[in-house]
Design a protein around this motif. Structure first.
Motif, PDB file in Angstrom:
ATOM      1  N   ALA A 161      61.896  39.468 -45.112  1.00 48.29           N
ATOM      2  CA  ALA A 161      60.785  39.818 -46.003  1.00 48.29           C
ATOM      3  C   ALA A 161      61.248  40.239 -47.394  1.00 48.29           C
ATOM      4  N   PRO A 162      60.933  39.443 -48.424  1.00 44.31           N
ATOM      5  CA  PRO A 162      61.172  39.894 -49.795  1.00 44.31           C
ATOM      6  C   PRO A 162      60.029  40.818 -50.237  1.00 44.31           C
ATOM      7  N   GLN A 163      60.245  41.540 -51.326  1.00 46.61           N
ATOM      8  CA  GLN A 163      59.155  42.397 -51.822  1.00 46.61           C
ATOM      9  C   GLN A 163      58.099  41.572 -52.541  1.00 46.61           C
ATOM     10  N   GLU A 164      58.563  40.473 -53.099  1.00 52.01           N
ATOM     11  CA  GLU A 164      57.628  39.522 -53.714  1.00 52.01           C
ATOM     12  C   GLU A 164      58.090  38.116 -53.389  1.00 52.01           C
ATOM     13  N   ILE A 165      57.191  37.156 -53.390  1.00 50.22           N
ATOM     14  CA  ILE A 165      57.596  35.780 -53.081  1.00 50.22           C
ATOM     15  C   ILE A 165      58.487  35.246 -54.212  1.00 50.22           C
ATOM     16  N   PRO A 166      59.715  34.822 -53.901  1.00 48.85           N
ATOM     17  CA  PRO A 166      60.591  34.340 -54.959  1.00 48.85           C
ATOM     18  C   PRO A 166      60.014  33.106 -55.648  1.00 48.85           C
ATOM     19  N   GLU A 167      59.957  33.186 -56.967  1.00 48.65           N
ATOM     20  CA  GLU A 167      59.442  32.103 -57.811  1.00 48.65           C
ATOM     21  C   GLU A 167      60.161  30.770 -57.505  1.00 48.65           C
ATOM     22  N   THR A 168      61.485  30.891 -57.280  1.00 48.83           N
ATOM     23  CA  THR A 168      62.290  29.687 -57.019  1.00 48.83           C
ATOM     24  C   THR A 168      61.779  28.930 -55.796  1.00 48.83           C
ATOM     25  N   LEU A 169      61.324  29.668 -54.790  1.00 48.79           N
ATOM     26  CA  LEU A 169      60.842  28.986 -53.580  1.00 48.79           C
ATOM     27  C   LEU A 169      59.523  28.270 -53.863  1.00 48.79           C
ATOM     28  N   LEU A 170      58.674  28.904 -54.657  1.00 50.76           N
ATOM     29  CA  LEU A 170      57.396  28.253 -55.010  1.00 50.76           C
ATOM     30  C   LEU A 170      57.675  26.945 -55.745  1.00 50.76           C
ATOM     31  N   GLN A 171      58.703  26.987 -56.590  1.00 50.28           N
ATOM     32  CA  GLN A 171      59.036  25.784 -57.381  1.00 50.28           C
ATOM     33  C   GLN A 171      59.591  24.660 -56.512  1.00 50.28           C
ATOM     34  N   GLN A 172      60.069  24.999 -55.313  1.00 50.43           N
ATOM     35  CA  GLN A 172      60.650  23.965 -54.449  1.00 50.43           C
ATOM     36  C   GLN A 172      59.656  23.429 -53.415  1.00 50.43           C
ATOM     37  N   MET A 173      58.372  23.779 -53.579  1.00 51.04           N
ATOM     38  CA  MET A 173      57.352  23.235 -52.665  1.00 51.04           C
ATOM     39  C   MET A 173      56.841  21.899 -53.171  1.00 51.04           C
ATOM     40  N   ALA A 174      56.677  20.953 -52.250  1.00 50.15           N
ATOM     41  CA  ALA A 174      56.105  19.650 -52.591  1.00 50.15           C
ATOM     42  C   ALA A 174      54.580  19.809 -52.688  1.00 50.15           C
ATOM     43  N   PRO A 175      53.898  18.942 -53.451  1.00 48.35           N
ATOM     44  CA  PRO A 175      52.435  18.974 -53.461  1.00 48.35           C
ATOM     45  C   PRO A 175      51.919  18.829 -52.023  1.00 48.35           C
ATOM     46  N   GLY A 176      50.958  19.659 -51.652  1.00 50.69           N
ATOM     47  CA  GLY A 176      50.453  19.643 -50.280  1.00 50.69           C
ATOM     48  C   GLY A 176      51.295  20.510 -49.347  1.00 50.69           C
ATOM     49  N   GLY A 177      52.353  21.104 -49.884  1.00 49.84           N
ATOM     50  CA  GLY A 177      53.284  21.878 -49.060  1.00 49.84           C
ATOM     51  C   GLY A 177      52.742  23.233 -48.614  1.00 49.84           C
ATOM     52  N   VAL A 178      53.381  23.773 -47.574  1.00 50.99           N
ATOM     53  CA  VAL A 178      52.962  25.044 -46.984  1.00 50.99           C
ATOM     54  C   VAL A 178      54.180  25.952 -46.872  1.00 50.99           C
ATOM     55  N   MET A 179      54.002  27.218 -47.213  1.00 49.30           N
ATOM     56  CA  MET A 179      55.085  28.202 -47.000  1.00 49.30           C
ATOM     57  C   MET A 179      54.554  29.372 -46.185  1.00 49.30           C
ATOM     58  N   VAL A 180      55.300  29.769 -45.137  1.00 45.76           N
ATOM     59  CA  VAL A 180      54.926  30.940 -44.343  1.00 45.76           C
ATOM     60  C   VAL A 180      56.023  31.974 -44.546  1.00 45.76           C
ATOM     61  N   ILE A 181      55.644  33.166 -45.026  1.00 43.33           N
ATOM     62  CA  ILE A 181      56.650  34.143 -45.447  1.00 43.33           C
ATOM     63  C   ILE A 181      56.121  35.575 -45.292  1.00 43.33           C
ATOM     64  N   PRO A 182      56.933  36.469 -44.710  1.00 46.22           N
ATOM     65  CA  PRO A 182      56.527  37.876 -44.680  1.00 46.22           C
ATOM     66  C   PRO A 182      56.831  38.491 -46.040  1.00 46.22           C
TER      67      PRO A 182
END
Ligand code: SAH
Length: 219
Positions: A161-182
């Motif tokens: 669990a990060p304190q905030e969702i890392p920007e870098t991970l958002l940038q690595q999502m494909a269109p239509g992509g899903v991220m599940v993260i605590p």
């Protein structure tokens, strides 16, 4: 299957089927996820001394101050990740002992898994090798950087669990992509599901959870 993989008594298939019935009672409905968890020997991912407890619904120590996630949370995160359709490329942050990796590898085309603790990554690789799961790529790195060479991903799952969702991970999502993260600190963590569509990022806040912290650097 050899005897070690088959298990016996508290590590047998019957014990695993009981675990899966419990997951169903707890609200897990994706039969693909339940079937894969019924087939995958969880006991090989923990120390032999703990093997008889490996199908209980608890997190167990895997060394280096880390834990294998409880079966319910593995099932729930996998179900949330897959709910919007089949996935091809999934990035997993926090390989740990590799149990979640093994479940994902049987449900998506390819898993890219990143772990910051070298010896854990090595053990995970051995476990997946023993299960003959070969559609997995491994990286010893700080998952906060994602895996730029293989981005974008249509699924991202984080087990820390990060304190905030890392920007870098958002940038690595494909269109239509899903991220599940605590996300959050200490006892105040919540599971998020981010969906990236042409309308931008949608953030669903799901349930309270308890994960180890997302740390930077490697060891
Ligand atoms: N799903 C795994 C969970 C392991 S616990 C299992 O069932 O075994 C979470 C893991 O995340 C730990 O192994 C920890 O070392 C790792 N981790 C924490 N922060 C990380 C980061 N920034 N990058 C990569 N791995 C990280």
């Amino acid at each position: 299957m050899n005897q070690r993989l088959m298990g016996i008594g508290m590590t047998s298939r019957r014990t695993r089927e009981r675990m899966v019935r419990r997951l169903h009672d707890q609200g897990i409905r994706d039969t693909k996820v339940l079937n894969v968890m019924a087939e995958t020997p969880r006991h090989i991912f923990v120390d032999e001394a703990l093997a008889s407890r490996s199908y209980e619904d608890t997190a167990l120590p895997i060394g280096h101050n880390q834990t294998i996630s409880q079966p319910y949370i593995v099932a729930r995160m996998t179900e949330l990740l897959l709910q919007k359709g089949p996935l091809h490329k999934v990035l997993e942050i926090g390989t740990g002992c590799g149990y979640q990796t093994a479940i994902l590898a049987q449900l998506v085309d390819r898993v890219y898994t990143v772990e910051r603790i070298g010896p854990l990554l090595k053990k995970a690789r051995d476990h997946l090798w023993e299960l003959k799961l070969k559609n997995v790529s491994y990286l010893h790195s700080d998952g906060g950087w994602g895996w730029p060479d293989n981005a974008p991903f249509d699924g991202i799952l984080a087990a820390a669990a990060p304190q905030e969702i890392p920007e870098t991970l958002l940038q690595q999502m494909a269109p239509g992509g899903v991220m599940v993260i605590p996300v959050g600190q200490g006892q105040r963590q919540e599971l998020h599901r981010i969906t990236y569509s042409d309308k931008g990022f949608e953030d669903e806040v799901l349930e309270r959870v308890s994960f180890v912290p997302f740390l930077s650097g490697t060891s």
